[in-house]
Design a protein around this motif. Structure first.
Motif, PDB file in Angstrom:
ATOM      1  N   ALA A 228       0.823  -1.223   0.000  1.00  0.00           N
ATOM      2  CA  ALA A 228       0.000   0.000   0.000  1.00  0.00           C
ATOM      3  C   ALA A 228       0.852   1.266   0.000  1.00  0.00           C
ATOM      4  O   ALA A 228       0.333   2.360  -0.219  1.00  0.00           O
ATOM      5  CB  ALA A 228      -0.932   0.006   1.215  1.00  0.00           C
ATOM      6  N   PHE A 229       2.140   1.103   0.249  1.00  0.00           N
ATOM      7  CA  PHE A 229       3.003   2.297   0.303  1.00  0.00           C
ATOM      8  C   PHE A 229       3.474   2.632  -1.097  1.00  0.00           C
ATOM      9  O   PHE A 229       4.419   2.032  -1.605  1.00  0.00           O
ATOM     10  CB  PHE A 229       4.204   2.047   1.219  1.00  0.00           C
ATOM     11  N   THR A 230       2.791   3.549  -1.737  1.00  0.00           N
ATOM     12  CA  THR A 230       3.228   3.968  -3.065  1.00  0.00           C
ATOM     13  C   THR A 230       2.885   5.433  -3.280  1.00  0.00           C
ATOM     14  O   THR A 230       1.835   5.903  -2.836  1.00  0.00           O
ATOM     15  CB  THR A 230       2.619   3.063  -4.170  1.00  0.00           C
ATOM     16  N   GLY A 231       3.810   6.142  -3.928  1.00  0.00           N
ATOM     17  CA  GLY A 231       3.566   7.540  -4.293  1.00  0.00           C
ATOM     18  C   GLY A 231       3.776   8.527  -3.170  1.00  0.00           C
ATOM     19  O   GLY A 231       3.628   9.731  -3.380  1.00  0.00           O
ATOM     20  N   ALA A 232       4.094   8.035  -1.980  1.00  0.00           N
ATOM     21  CA  ALA A 232       4.296   8.941  -0.837  1.00  0.00           C
ATOM     22  C   ALA A 232       5.630   8.607  -0.194  1.00  0.00           C
ATOM     23  O   ALA A 232       6.022   7.442  -0.148  1.00  0.00           O
ATOM     24  CB  ALA A 232       3.175   8.762   0.184  1.00  0.00           C
ATOM     25  N   PRO A 233       6.305   9.610   0.325  1.00  0.00           N
ATOM     26  CA  PRO A 233       7.569   9.305   1.007  1.00  0.00           C
ATOM     27  C   PRO A 233       7.345   8.597   2.338  1.00  0.00           C
ATOM     28  O   PRO A 233       6.346   8.851   3.005  1.00  0.00           O
ATOM     29  CB  PRO A 233       8.213  10.680   1.213  1.00  0.00           C
ATOM     30  N   LEU A 234       8.226   7.685   2.670  1.00  0.00           N
ATOM     31  CA  LEU A 234       8.222   7.067   4.002  1.00  0.00           C
ATOM     32  C   LEU A 234       9.268   7.820   4.835  1.00  0.00           C
ATOM     33  O   LEU A 234      10.476   7.696   4.587  1.00  0.00           O
ATOM     34  CB  LEU A 234       8.570   5.585   3.902  1.00  0.00           C
ATOM     35  N   ILE A 235       8.765   8.617   5.784  1.00  0.00           N
ATOM     36  CA  ILE A 235       9.646   9.545   6.502  1.00  0.00           C
ATOM     37  C   ILE A 235      10.116   8.913   7.802  1.00  0.00           C
ATOM     38  O   ILE A 235       9.292   8.517   8.629  1.00  0.00           O
ATOM     39  CB  ILE A 235       8.893  10.860   6.801  1.00  0.00           C
ATOM     40  N   MET A 236      11.436   8.806   7.969  1.00  0.00           N
ATOM     41  CA  MET A 236      11.987   8.319   9.245  1.00  0.00           C
ATOM     42  C   MET A 236      13.055   9.336   9.672  1.00  0.00           C
ATOM     43  O   MET A 236      14.241   9.087   9.563  1.00  0.00           O
ATOM     44  CB  MET A 236      12.530   6.889   9.127  1.00  0.00           C
ATOM     45  N   ASP A 237      12.537  10.511  10.155  1.00  0.00           N
ATOM     46  CA  ASP A 237      13.437  11.646  10.355  1.00  0.00           C
ATOM     47  C   ASP A 237      13.564  12.066  11.821  1.00  0.00           C
ATOM     48  O   ASP A 237      14.055  13.148  12.110  1.00  0.00           O
ATOM     49  CB  ASP A 237      12.985  12.830   9.490  1.00  0.00           C
ATOM     50  N   GLN A 238      13.108  11.218  12.750  1.00  0.00           N
ATOM     51  CA  GLN A 238      13.252  11.465  14.185  1.00  0.00           C
ATOM     52  C   GLN A 238      12.704  12.839  14.591  1.00  0.00           C
ATOM     53  O   GLN A 238      13.260  13.516  15.456  1.00  0.00           O
ATOM     54  CB  GLN A 238      14.711  11.300  14.597  1.00  0.00           C
ATOM     55  N   GLY A 239      11.622  13.257  13.921  1.00  0.00           N
ATOM     56  CA  GLY A 239      10.935  14.486  14.305  1.00  0.00           C
ATOM     57  C   GLY A 239      11.404  15.743  13.581  1.00  0.00           C
ATOM     58  O   GLY A 239      10.834  16.820  13.781  1.00  0.00           O
ATOM     59  N   TRP A 240      12.410  15.630  12.741  1.00  0.00           N
ATOM     60  CA  TRP A 240      13.009  16.808  12.087  1.00  0.00           C
ATOM     61  C   TRP A 240      11.957  17.657  11.364  1.00  0.00           C
ATOM     62  O   TRP A 240      11.844  18.859  11.592  1.00  0.00           O
ATOM     63  CB  TRP A 240      14.073  16.314  11.103  1.00  0.00           C
ATOM     64  N   SER A 241      11.158  17.027  10.491  1.00  0.00           N
ATOM     65  CA  SER A 241      10.249  17.809   9.645  1.00  0.00           C
ATOM     66  C   SER A 241       8.961  18.201  10.391  1.00  0.00           C
ATOM     67  O   SER A 241       8.107  18.876   9.834  1.00  0.00           O
ATOM     68  CB  SER A 241       9.896  17.049   8.360  1.00  0.00           C
ATOM     69  N   ALA A 242       8.847  17.785  11.664  1.00  0.00           N
ATOM     70  CA  ALA A 242       7.676  18.196  12.458  1.00  0.00           C
ATOM     71  C   ALA A 242       7.832  19.622  12.959  1.00  0.00           C
ATOM     72  O   ALA A 242       6.853  20.232  13.418  1.00  0.00           O
ATOM     73  CB  ALA A 242       7.505  17.250  13.653  1.00  0.00           C
ATOM     74  N   ARG A 243       9.049  20.160  12.920  1.00  0.00           N
ATOM     75  CA  ARG A 243       9.278  21.515  13.460  1.00  0.00           C
ATOM     76  C   ARG A 243       8.561  22.571  12.632  1.00  0.00           C
ATOM     77  O   ARG A 243       8.489  22.461  11.424  1.00  0.00           O
ATOM     78  CB  ARG A 243      10.777  21.833  13.441  1.00  0.00           C
TER      79      ARG A 243
END
Ligand SMILES: NC(=O)c1ccc[n+]([C@@H]2O[C@H](COP(=O)([O-])OP(=O)(O)OC[C@H]3O[C@@H](n4cnc5c(N)ncnc54)[C@H](O)[C@@H]3O)[C@@H](O)[C@H]2O)c1
Length: 243
Positions: A228-243
């Motif tokens: 089901a994971f297609t067309g979207a990034p899988l983000i594993m950024d330890q909260g970086w882009s939540a800022r």
């Protein structure tokens, strides 16, 4: 996995994240074709060239007679302010981080269609979603590769092909370990403080991701549960882009 062997091509497989992905997929029962410009790999290929990318895909066909998954991972970084950014380094980074994934997808596409459940995974970066200063080429190419996987997801849907970009924050690889040592010297700080105060300054979670954690994410994306994971990034950024 079914009785039939499935084949994955992993680029940049001599080191760091690529080596961890190749090892994990082998343990999971995949036939892996490891590709890199150097090191102990199945195919030595310069992926900044069209011929290098074509040779890599052809090698999978010649060796295994099929190709079910492409993991476009090879990459490097160059840090310089925009007015000094070497134009040749821009060309090389765009060639490796953006054009190589395009060429690998282009040449592998008929095999992925034949597979019936083909997978394309680009190892992008949190820098595909946010910028940092002095990384113009890397940030631009990583943003670009996320656009590429979105397009591949749309074109692949009717063929059962999924396309995803994995976006990690900093991962403990030779690339980062050498930066820690250099920065410690430059700032006159112990390595633990450089990690927390300089390298991981943008991350709420102050630790490096291990290469095996990225490999686990890729293994999941390649598994039947990951379809089901297609067309979207899988983000594993330890909260970086939540800022
Ligand atoms: N380490 C991190 O913190 C981090 C974070 C996010 C994303 N990434 C991405 O993960 C990927 C792997 O990075 P890594 O940290 O494992 O780096 P690494 O330096 O350990 O491995 C990169 C590999 O790419 C290969 N490579 C370089 N130029 C090549 C070329 N012209 N042709 C073929 N192969 C070539 C290198 O030989 C090397 O084996 C890169 O795309 C990188 O941008 C890394």
């Amino acid at each position: 996995m079914s009785d039939e062997r499935r084949v994955a091509l992993v680029s940049g497989a001599a080191s760091g994240i690529g080596a961890a992905i190749a090892a994990r997929l082998s343990r999971d029962g995949w036939d892996v074709l490891s590709v890199d410009v150097q090191g102990d790999v199945d195919v030595r290929s310069d992926l900044t060239t069209r011929a290098g990318n074509r040779d890599a895909v052809n090698a999978a066909e010649e060796r295994f007679g099929r190709l079910d998954a492409v993991i476009a991972n090879a990459g490097f970084q160059h840090v310089a302010p925009i007015e000094e950014f070497p134009e040749d380094r821009w060309d090389a980074i765009v060639a490796l981080l953006l054009t190589s994934p395009f060429l690998l997808a282009r040449y592998a596409w008929p095999h992925l269609v034949r597979s019936g459940s083909g997978r394309f995974v680009a190892i992008a970066s949190v820098h595909g979603l946010v910028a940092s200063p002095y990384k113009a080429a890397y940030v631009s190419a990583k943003h670009g590769v996320i656009g590429l996987v979105k397009t591949l997801a749309l074109e692949g849907a009717e063929h059962g092909i999924s396309a995803t970009a994995v976006c990690p924050a900093y991962v403990r690889t030779p690339l980062i370990e050498s930066q820690i040592a250099d920065q410690a010297k430059a700032h006159g700080l112990p390595e633990e403080r450089v990690l927390e105060e300089v390298i991981l300054a943008s991350q709420p979670v102050k630790r490096l991701i291990e290469p095996d954690e990225v490999a686990s994410a890729v293994a999941y994306l390649l598994s039947p549960d990951g379809r089901a994971f297609t067309g979207a990034p899988l983000i594993m950024d330890q909260g970086w882009s939540a800022r």
